[in-house]
Design an enzyme around this catalytic site. Structure first.
Site, PDB file in Angstrom:
ATOM      1  N   LYS A 160      35.721  41.443  37.954  1.00 10.87           N
ATOM      2  CA  LYS A 160      36.077  42.503  37.022  1.00 10.87           C
ATOM      3  C   LYS A 160      34.791  43.129  36.458  1.00 10.87           C
ATOM      4  O   LYS A 160      33.726  42.526  36.575  1.00 10.87           O
ATOM      5  CB  LYS A 160      36.979  41.961  35.916  1.00 10.87           C
ATOM      6  CG  LYS A 160      36.278  41.242  34.760  1.00 10.87           C
ATOM      7  CD  LYS A 160      37.278  40.881  33.680  1.00 10.87           C
ATOM      8  CE  LYS A 160      36.586  40.337  32.447  1.00 10.87           C
ATOM      9  NZ  LYS A 160      36.079  41.314  31.532  1.00 10.87           N
ATOM     10  N   HIS A 252      42.306  38.816  30.665  1.00  8.52           N
ATOM     11  CA  HIS A 252      42.373  37.360  30.533  1.00  8.52           C
ATOM     12  C   HIS A 252      43.663  36.894  29.849  1.00  8.52           C
ATOM     13  O   HIS A 252      44.408  36.071  30.384  1.00  8.52           O
ATOM     14  CB  HIS A 252      41.174  36.840  29.731  1.00  8.52           C
ATOM     15  CG  HIS A 252      39.850  37.136  30.348  1.00  8.52           C
ATOM     16  ND1 HIS A 252      39.638  37.138  31.702  1.00  8.52           N
ATOM     17  CD2 HIS A 252      38.641  37.420  29.791  1.00  8.52           C
ATOM     18  CE1 HIS A 252      38.365  37.412  31.949  1.00  8.52           C
ATOM     19  NE2 HIS A 252      37.754  37.590  30.809  1.00  8.52           N
TER      20      HIS A 252
END
Length: 822
Positions: A160, A252
């Site tokens: 990411k 997350h």
């Protein structure tokens, strides 16, 4: 542990382990590769979880040789494994440079080298993209055309961020999708590799009791929390483009929530299970509506925009956020899902917390409030699962009291020697090699997650919605900046209103000093220059700046630890007795004595200072001055020029990236008179009193006894009290954290454990001249290896300056753990 005893990590029966493997770390010279990718590969290598026919190539733009790469990686690996294993691993690491990540000639050259090694045997290739998203496309195209495995699989691990909104996410997906499909792409989110996240499948669907209450009838709310105690610290330029919602919540925490709340797939392990699990994750987020601004709370810590890498000083970028969502399906309808994430907060923590509804009629039945049950799953720092449950108050009482059913992984599973908890990246890389997709993010998951958050993110930016401000600021970096801060606060508040916090003054062992010093006759009799050889105050931590170098480089270890924390502790350790220790007015009398101790100290001079810096410190990408002389290790010798302490060296020692985590006070006493002669020339070690502040609060006096058994020679042992077993081993007794103690002191109006303005000014007067000299004259620190005790000549300097004699024969013993206490 044998393969039979540990079938979970046993992969030797899988075909890929018998085939050749080439791993390409793209962006090998970067921070992520050094700190995460290569150490994780080393972990797998050390655990015999990689094929024997293995080669690892780094690819980057830097002009390096194989040996240059190995030298750059070594400091980040040597602290993880034995040197012999590191050497064998590095022997398999090579380097290929390119003019850019999409350099066709560079990839062709690497392909040629790989083919020479691979021959005709089936060979697989793994590409780890430790590079920014803006070069994904050119890199992927160059690999696709020039470096795919001719006889085996080729898989890509992609890091990411996957965009900053829906459109940019779709753009990145399209760029990679031109060259690779979902079977080749493994989009990594390291939270999906954490032990507690991966444990959710078994917990959710392997326990009948959980399924019965995992629904809207029993659950009041679900909370997913991320907290860290530091700010952007030189990474603000990056962070300001994203903010805490994009950085933590949208990826997350949302990923963890999907596993926590999804329905059961019809397969959890084996072939095809990964896609079935990801199908259920998508169904969960498809049942969620777009987030609206009335379900969002934003915060920003004071001083955030002072980060020099942030160009927009009026930024409204949130460093703290809470977001409420709902899952509109039969299981969860109406249950609030709360995401909470922030920087520069009071602790480091990531957890899932499920609060259940009130027990039916409990208040009526017991005639008192009965706390709600909660299940807490802690991802970090200590992996733990506990269920807050009500029991009868032990003893004669029948009132309900809340306790917990708990399993702590560090003691239950990873406390034994040889049992280690694999890091998230190691788990995920192994999953890629095994072709297991469950712990990776599929493209439809990404798109839907951005659909949920993009509208509110755009609204926050377009309408310039202002966050709530919360505080985070140090008390200056020298005497002048300290006086400026004091003056700005002093315009509005006096000392009776201001409580300047130093959390070391809230620690159990620090607060214990007044009772120990002035409540024990034996201590007062020897607490002086006649008996004490030297006093040492030590702070050690086993990690470096880890991305916080931009902040740390402005302060250094002396400002960060010695001038405040350790100096404050020293004042309590060495001050004279106030004429009042408790009750009204005691706080000011205690602080008066602390100031007297400081006033008896002279300014520190450069010949009383030893400086160090760990290898690779300046590689932290947030540090702009790559020739920085900022110390990450320091020892400082001071003297207190009064009748009690004149001539006794006071040694402050503090460092980062050392061999352990420790904060302690150590008082070494002089030799026992005539001891060597009395015991026929036998060595009689010096007594020492050690007061450990962390990690295990403990007081011990190193004392000499007769060697047990037939021998009569002196042997050094200890008189010890360990607080965790003596006072806080019982579940009903807990040791309050420093901040809780200090906040309670403020509420009670007790000032003793807070720093008065004259203390601050005098402490800076002692250290400012030498700090300015270090910077002005660019005094170079000694270099030391990460994970060591510090620079090689540090111990010799300390012995010369303090007269301290180390007893290498002494062992501190605690059950199965035995280590040298020094």
């Amino acid at each position: 542990m044998s393969d039979e005893e540990n079938p979970v990590t046993h992969v030797s029966h899988e075909e890929w382990t018998k085939e050749r493997l080439a791993v390409m770390v793209v962006g090998a010279s970067g921070d992520l590769a050094k700190k995460k990718t290569y150490p994780s590969l080393l972990s797998l290598y050390a655990g015999s979880l990689l094929p024997k026919d293995l080669v690892i190539y780094g690819f980057a733009r830097s002009n390096m040789t194989d040996e240059d790469l190995r030298a750059r990686l070594r400091p980040f690996l040597i602290e993880k494994q034995d040197e012999a294993i590191v050497d064998k691993f590095l022997a398999r690491c090579f380097y290929q440079s390119g003019s850019g990540y999409g350099d066709v000639e560079g990839w062709k050259a690497l392909d040629g080298k790989l083919r020479e090694v691979e021959g005709e045997k089936k060979s697989n290739r793994l590409f780890y993209f430790a590079i920014p998203p803006n070069v994904f496309a050119e890199t992927g195209e160059a690999i696709k055309l020039n470096c795919m495995a001719p006889n085996g699989w080729s898989r890509m691990i992609v890091e990411k961020p996957f965009g900053r909104d829906l459109d940019s996410c779709k753009h990145i997906l399209h760029q990679l999708g031109q060259h690779f499909d979902e079977t080749n792409l493994f989009r990594i989110d390291h939270y999906l590799g954490k032990e507690m996240t991966q444990n959710l499948m078994v917990m959710r669907f392997g326990n009948i009791w959980m399924e019965q209450m995992w629904n809207r009838d029993h659950v009041q709310c679900v909370m997913l929390t991320f907290k860290e105690p530091f700010g952007t610290d030189g990474r603000g330029g990056y962070f300001d483009q994203y903010g805490i919602i994009r950085d933590i919540i949208q990826n997350h925490l949302l990923q963890v929530m999907c596993l926590l709340c999804m329905e059961c797939p019809n397969k959890l392990d084996g072939e095809g299970a990964g896609e079935k699990i990801r199908d259920e994750k998508v169904r969960v987020i498809e049942a969620m509506e777009e987030v609206t601004i009335d379900n969002v709370f934003l915060g920003q810590y004071a001083g955030y925009a002072d980060d020099p890498t942030i160009t927009n000083k009026d930024t409204n970028c949130p460093t703290f956020a809470m977001v409420r969502c709902f899952i509109n399906n039969p299981r969860w309808a109406g249950v609030p899902i709360i995401f909470k994430a922030g920087k520069a907060l009071n602790e480091r923590k990531a957890e899932m917390r499920i609060q259940f509804k009130d027990a039916p009629a409990a208040e009526h039945l017991f005639g008192t409030t009965v706390p709600r049950n909660e299940m807490v799953i802690k991802l970090q720092p200590e992996e733990t699962i506990y269920m807050k449950s009500n029991i009868k108050t032990p003893g004669f009482s029948s009132a309900p009291i809340q306790s917990e059913l708990e399993v702590k992984y560090d003691t239950r599973y990873f406390g034994k020697k040889g049992a280690t908890n694999p890091d998230a990246y190691s788990r995920l890389i192994l999953d890629v090699l095994r072709g297991r997709s469950a712990a990776f993010v599929r493209s439809d998951e990404l798109i839907r997650s951005w659909e949920i958050f993009t509208p509110v993110l755009h609204q926050i930016e377009s309408e310039n919605i202002q966050p709530h401000i919360y505080r985070k600021k140090p008390f200056g970096r020298d005497s002048e900046s300290c006086k400026e801060i004091l003056a700005s606060l002093g315009q509005h508040f006096d000392e009776t209103n201001l409580f300047r916090i130093d959390h070391y003054l809230g620690k159990e062992m620090t607060q214990n000093l007044l009772v120990m010093r002035f409540g024990n006759v034996w201590m007062e009799s020897m607490w002086n220059r006649k008996c004490v050889q030297c006093v040492m105050l030590t702070f050690k931590e086993p990690f470096g700046t880890d991305g916080r170098g931009g902040y740390f480089d402005k302060y250094g270890i002396i400002r960060d630890i010695i001038q405040n924390h350790l100096l404050q502790v020293m004042c309590l350790l060495c001050m004279e007795c106030p004429n009042k220790l408790d009750g009204e007015g005691a706080g000011e009398k205690i602080r008066d004595e602390k100031v007297r101790a400081l006033n008896a100290m002279q300014e520190v001079t450069i010949d009383e200072v030893y400086l160090g810096q760990y290898e690779g410190y300046a590689n932290d990408p947030t540090i702009t001055n790559k020739d920085t002389n900022c110390p990450t290790f320091a020892m400082v010798r001071c003297f207190i020029n009064n009748p009690r302490w004149a001539g006794v060296p006071i040694i402050f020692k503090a460092g980062k990236a050392l061999n352990e985590r420790k904060a302690e006070m150590r008082i070494q006493f002089k030799n026992a008179p005539a001891a060597e002669s009395l015991f026929s020339g036998a060595d009689v070690p010096r007594n020492e009193m050690v007061i450990k502040l962390q990690p295990e609060e403990c007081i011990y006096m190193k004392s000499n006894i007769k060697t047990p058994g037939f021998a009569s020679a002196p042997l050094q042992s200890e008189l010890a009290v360990k607080y965790d077993t003596r006072y806080f081993g019982d579940k009903s007794t807990t040791n309050p954290d420093a901040y809780s103690r200090l906040i309670l002191d403020v509420l009670r109006g007790r000032s003793a454990n807070f720093v008065r303005s004259d203390e601050l000014i005098r402490s800076w007067e002692i250290f400012t001249p030498v700090l300015h000299q270090i910077e002005k004259e660019n005094i170079e620190p000694h270099i030391y290896r990460m994970g060591s005790r510090g620079p090689k000549t540090a111990d010799a300097w300390m012995k010369e300056k303090s007269g301290y004699v180390r007893n290498d024969a002494y062992l501190w013993q605690d059950g199965e753990i035995s280590k040298k206490a020094s």
